[in-house]
Scaffold this motif. Structure first.
Motif, PDB file in Angstrom:
ATOM      1  N   ALA A   1       0.335   4.288  -2.680  1.00  0.00           N
ATOM      2  CA  ALA A   1       0.034   5.644  -2.245  1.00  0.00           C
ATOM      3  C   ALA A   1       1.071   6.617  -2.777  1.00  0.00           C
ATOM      4  O   ALA A   1       0.743   7.735  -3.179  1.00  0.00           O
TER       5      ALA A   1
ATOM      6  N   LYS B   1      -1.129   6.336   6.708  1.00  0.00           N
ATOM      7  CA  LYS B   1      -1.163   5.059   7.418  1.00  0.00           C
ATOM      8  C   LYS B   1       0.240   4.464   7.592  1.00  0.00           C
ATOM      9  O   LYS B   1       0.419   3.442   8.253  1.00  0.00           O
TER      10      LYS B   1
ATOM     11  N   LEU C   1     -12.420   2.047   0.122  1.00  0.00           N
ATOM     12  CA  LEU C   1     -11.445   2.752   0.939  1.00  0.00           C
ATOM     13  C   LEU C   1     -10.029   2.482   0.394  1.00  0.00           C
ATOM     14  O   LEU C   1      -9.651   1.342   0.186  1.00  0.00           O
TER      15      LEU C   1
ATOM     16  N   GLU D   1      -6.036   3.125   1.245  1.00  0.00           N
ATOM     17  CA  GLU D   1      -5.099   3.571   2.269  1.00  0.00           C
ATOM     18  C   GLU D   1      -4.155   4.632   1.721  1.00  0.00           C
ATOM     19  O   GLU D   1      -3.648   4.501   0.616  1.00  0.00           O
TER      20      GLU D   1
ATOM     21  N   SER E   1     -10.362   4.616  -6.309  1.00  0.00           N
ATOM     22  CA  SER E   1     -11.101   3.533  -5.659  1.00  0.00           C
ATOM     23  C   SER E   1     -11.556   2.525  -6.702  1.00  0.00           C
ATOM     24  O   SER E   1     -11.469   1.312  -6.504  1.00  0.00           O
TER      25      SER E   1
ATOM     26  N   HIS F   1      -3.889  11.018   1.945  1.00  0.00           N
ATOM     27  CA  HIS F   1      -4.843  10.764   3.029  1.00  0.00           C
ATOM     28  C   HIS F   1      -5.730   9.570   2.737  1.00  0.00           C
ATOM     29  O   HIS F   1      -6.322   9.492   1.660  1.00  0.00           O
ATOM     30  N   THR F   2      -5.814   8.663   3.698  1.00  0.00           N
ATOM     31  CA  THR F   2      -6.697   7.513   3.566  1.00  0.00           C
ATOM     32  C   THR F   2      -8.130   8.025   3.392  1.00  0.00           C
ATOM     33  O   THR F   2      -8.574   8.884   4.134  1.00  0.00           O
ATOM     34  N   GLN F   3      -8.806   7.535   2.352  1.00  0.00           N
ATOM     35  CA  GLN F   3     -10.191   7.983   2.212  1.00  0.00           C
ATOM     36  C   GLN F   3     -10.999   7.028   1.350  1.00  0.00           C
ATOM     37  O   GLN F   3     -10.449   6.234   0.574  1.00  0.00           O
ATOM     38  N   GLU F   4     -12.332   7.140   1.517  1.00  0.00           N
ATOM     39  CA  GLU F   4     -13.242   6.403   0.649  1.00  0.00           C
ATOM     40  C   GLU F   4     -13.457   7.239  -0.587  1.00  0.00           C
ATOM     41  O   GLU F   4     -13.213   8.437  -0.588  1.00  0.00           O
TER      42      GLU F   4
ATOM     43  N   PRO G   1       0.810  -1.216   0.000  1.00  0.00           N
ATOM     44  CA  PRO G   1       0.000   0.000   0.000  1.00  0.00           C
ATOM     45  C   PRO G   1       0.844   1.268   0.000  1.00  0.00           C
ATOM     46  O   PRO G   1       0.441   2.274  -0.601  1.00  0.00           O
TER      47      PRO G   1
END
Ligand code: HDD
Ligand code: HEM
Ligand code: HEM
Lengths: 442, 338
Positions: free
Chosen positions: A250, A304, A298, A300, A288, A257-260, A246
């Motif tokens: 990223a 994280k 979601l 990551e 996504s 930023h981790t987000q949906e 991950p």
């Protein structure tokens, strides 16, 4: 320059240099085999000349590939002795099999280059195919060793010792298939476009058009088919990376930023301090979708990842953008080319169309280099992902910077000589191959 | 299984010395050939080593892979303490391999050839010289993991009389192997005579350098005499190598090309056997009493098994092709085109 940075730079330089020759060594034999086949079938002497002209080029590349590969097999230890002391027995399986593949390749190349008029014609043709197949096999094997560094498997760590070693499981680690597939296709795309571009340029200069047009077509078809497959396999790779690394994903996407419903960020300048990307184009939900197949999943982010284990974001992100951008451009050129073939458009005589290929000729290799930067820099600071830090693997010998300067000088001058030789090779085409069936006398 | 792997390791080192060595030697012979004969020497050389040079150098890679997969501790100790000579040897390999191919595949034949030739010839000396230096340092007992200065740890580990003498000996052996090999390949009487004389010269050089190695060993305190004369196997090997010298000179004067080739190979094998057997299974002799033994520093059994099978499988695949390659190019083609 500190020793760790010098060692990393030297490794990157050597691999970046070797990969070009490796790609050509894997792919050109197939182009030659096609030209050779057409000669044997049609007796059109232009195809024979083409096969010979290519094989002389390949001999130059092959030697450079072989020596730079030999250097690499020592460099792994010269620069990363601590890594090799532990990793050697685990990820060594592909290398031991690769030895066989190299050997067969070298033997078959001997037959092919020196076997004109000595052996049965079809046996001779077949040795050329063997060169290609064993080259591909060695490429796949060595990439599987690299995949192990991204996705370690086949051992356990008990009290700092590497135990329960299973070299076969290490070879078939989770990443090997996607990486090997993507790399193989990339080699075809990069070499195909590079060769097609050179011949397109010669057609533009109106030199030996019959010769260069045939060469162009073979290379362009291989390159274009590969370029169309590349994004598909790249998508598989990205999904795979999202699952096992991950942090790398990223960094590639500059996804702080981790987000949906994560957006896909295209272009832009990552600001690692303030954790944002300036001037970027955002497609909502797209990341996504690419990772999970739905627009709300979601994903990551870099938040994280413990700060000590953050990969360099800017380099990884730029390299990824370059690769994907080039990939898309090559898809476009390939679609145009197939459209041309399909509709029998006379574009091949149009200058802009040929110039497009000339423009595209270095891009495939640029994408290959960029892709490797994504893979390798995105893995940092780990040399074995999650197991061993690069900083712990480096040689204790001081003064690696000098070694880096030395190798830089050598690789730069070697590249210049290869370019110079290739230029002379191409310049001599009219002299050597203008009249029909004139054997190449030495 | 470890013995299978060790056998392959020894075999690839031996074959690299014989085949790769003859290949380096060709460049050395070229360097020591008078100006007017050089292009003829080059011609013969290209016919004979052109098709096989790639394959000849694969043995080095096989040896390295066996070391890092099967004996990682040994590989990493060598990589750390012999970093500098290894880098120089690599530079030699790069320069030589590329110059050899460039000079034959450059489409335009002009003054660039002079540059390629010069690089080829000099790197043909440098590479085996440093190979020998590395081999000498591995057994000299000067590598010191406890050393605390840069010079002690990374320079004097390999820069001493003994290793340099082994280096010179290796160069002479390569030149000798190549001249012996080229005699059988030369098409004309006059060239054959030239190569025969070269072989005699190189043989004398090798014997001289061999003596030098013993002297250097005595100066540096390397127990070479004990190794070579201290056990029956080594002693027999050395005596066999020495006695066969007489036969060699006799056959040289008779022009028995096939027989001297076999004999030259036999001599090199015996020399390697004599030294290798004496301190087997120790591979690296460190300063002080502790050595790195092949048996004690091997990878875990699962790795050794996998490696052994890979090597066995590989040789089943490779050997028939390799024989056919050497055999296929023995017959001289009518028109030599490529
Ligand atoms: C012609 C070259 C080329 C082109 C056009 C592309 N790639 Fe690529 N890519 C490579 C050449 C490459 C490579 C050099 O071959 C890499 C480096 C490591 C590897 O296995 O393949 C790579 C790695 C790589 C990785 C990292 C894999 C890992 O770290 O395990 C991802 C996620 C992608 N690629 C995705 C893509 C996508 C989505 C593309 C869309 C068009 C794309 N690539 C085009
Ligand atoms: C993804 C990276 C790599 C790929 C795809 C690749 C592929 C290849 C290919 C196809 C060849 C054949 C030579 C040619 O045709 O020009 C080759 C040569 C070689 N490679 Fe690599 N390689 C890679 C990285 C490495 C690494 C990391 C090492 C060292 C451990 C290595 C060691 C070698 C050696 C020793 C040769 C020479 C073999 C010969 O003489 O044929 N390669 N490589
Ligand atoms: C040929 C294609 C490859 C290219 C262009 C490439 C590129 C790079 C780059 C850019 C780095 C430096 C990363 C950094 O430190 O920021 C690196 C490091 C490294 N690569 Fe690769 N790589 C390739 C394939 C491989 C393969 C096949 C292996 C091994 C099997 C390998 C082993 C390593 C090692 C040991 C390092 C040093 C440690 C590290 O920085 O993590 N690479 N490579």
């Amino acid at each position: 320059m500190d020793d760790l940075f010098a060692a990393r730079s030297q490794m990157a330089l050597s691999l970046g240099f070797h990969i070009i020759y490796a790609c050509i060594g894997m792919v050109m034999p197939f182009f030659m085999a096609v030209a050779h086949y057409r000669w044997l079938r049609t007796n059109d002497p232009v195809y024979k000349n083409l096969t010979k002209a290519w094989s002389r080029g390949v001999a130059i590349f092959f030697a450079t590939g072989a020596v730079s590969g030999t250097v690499l097999s020592f460099e792994l230890g010269l620069l990363w002795p601590e890594f090799m002391a532990h990793a050697g027995p685990i990820f060594g399986m592909p290398f031991s099999l690769e030895g066989t593949a190299f050997f067969i390749e070298a033997i078959a190349l001997g037959f092919f280059l020196y076997g004109w008029d000595r052996f049965n014609r079809w046996f001779h043709w077949f040795t050329g195919v063997v060169v290609g197949v064993s080259g591909l096999a060695s490429g796949i094997l060595v990439v599987s060793a690299n995949a192990w560094m991204n996705s370690p498997a086949g051992f356990d760590i008990v009290d700092g010792a590497y135990v329960n070693i299973d070299p076969i499981a290490a070879m078939f680690n989770d990443a090997w298939f996607t990486q090997a597939l993507h790399m193989t296709i990339a080699a075809f795309a990069a070499t195909g476009f590079a060769v097609a571009g050179v011949h397109a340029y010669m057609i533009l200069k109106r030199q030996n058009v019959a010769f260069h047009a045939r060469a162009f077509k073979i290379a362009a078809i291989f390159g274009a088919v590969a370029a169309l497959l590349q994004p598909l396999s790249g998508d598989l790779s990205a999904k795979d990376v999202a699952e096992r690394q991950p942090a790398k994903l990223a960094a590639m996407e500059a996804h702080f930023h981790t987000q949906e419903a994560a957006p896909l960020i295209i272009g832009g300048i990552p600001d690692e301090e303030n954790k944002k990307v300036d001037y970027a184009l955002e497609i909502p939900g797209m990341l996504s979708f690419l990772v999970h197949g739905n627009f709300t999943g979601l994903v990551e982010g870099l938040d994280k990842i413990p700060p000590a284990y953050l990969p360099p974001v800017t380099v990884t992100h730029f390299a990824f953008q370059i690769m994907v951008g080039i990939g898309m451009f090559l898809v476009l050129v390939s679609l145009l080319y197939f459209g041309t073939l399909w509709r029998k458009q006379p574009w091949l005589t149009k200058r802009w169309f040929l110039w497009l290929f000339v423009l595209a000729s270095p891009l495939g290799f640029l994408a290959v280099e960029a892709g490797w930067v994504v893979t390798e820099v995105g893995r940092q600071p780990w040399i074995i992902y999650g197991v061993m830090l690069t900083a712990d693997a480096v040689t204790p010998m001081p003064g690696i910077a000098y070694s880096f300067y030395l190798f830089t000088a050598i690789y730069v001058s070697l590249s210049l000589v290869v370019i110079f030789l290739l230029y002379r090779q191409i310049k001599m085409v009219p002299v050597l191959y203008d009249t029909n069936e004139k054997p190449l006398a030495r | 299984m470890e013995y299978v792997v060790i056998t392959f390791l020894c075999l690839s080192i031996l074959l690299y010395l014989l085949l790769g060595g003859a290949d380096f030697g060709a460049g050395i012979v070229e360097l020591f050939t008078s100006h007017k004969n050089r292009s003829r020497t080059r011609e013969t050389m290209h016919h004979t080593i052109g098709p096989v040079w790639e394959a000849n150098h694969m043995w080095l890679i096989i040896a390295v892979v066996i070391l890092f997969v099967g004996f990682p501790a040994i590989y990493s100790v060598m990589s750390v303490y012999l970093h500098i000579p290894l880098v120089i040897m690599l530079l030699g390999i790069i320069a030589r391999g590329t110059a050899f191919v460039f000079r034959h595949y450059d489409a335009v034949v002009d003054e660039m050839q002079v540059v390629y030739n010069r690089i080829f010839a000099y790197s043909s000396v440098v590479t085996p010289l440093f190979l020998g230096i590395i081999a000498g340092s591995v057994i000299a007992g000067k590598i010191d993991p406890q050393a605390d200065s840069f010079l002690e740890a990374y320079v004097f580990s390999w820069l001493h009389l003994f290793s340099v003498a082994v280096g010179l000996f290796t160069v002479a052996l390569c030149g000798f192997l190549a001249s012996v090999y080229l005699i059988g390949e030369a098409e004309e009487q006059q060239d054959r005579r030239r190569f025969t004389n070269k072989a005699r010269g190189m043989n004398m050089a090798a014997v001289t350098c061999g003596a030098l190695v013993f002297i250097a060993a005595a100066v540096e305190g390397v127990p070479l005499v004990r190794w070579v004369f201290g056990n029956a196997v080594s002693l027999t090997a050395v005596i066999a190598a020495t006695l066969s010298l007489i036969l060699l000179w006799f056959w040289l004067s008779q022009g028995k090309t096939k027989k001297i080739r076999v004999l030259a190979g036999f001599q090199v094998t015996m020399i390697l056997l004599a030294v290798g057997y004496a301190h087997f299974p120790d591979f690296i002799i460190l300063r002080g009493a502790s050595n790195l033994s092949l048996l004690e520093n091997q990878a875990p059994p699962s790795t050794m098994a996998a490696l052994g099978w890979a090597l066995l499988l590989g040789s089943v695949l490779i050997l028939p092709f390799l024989f056919y390659l050497f055999y296929g190019f023995q017959k001289k083609a009518p028109g030599y085109l490529h």
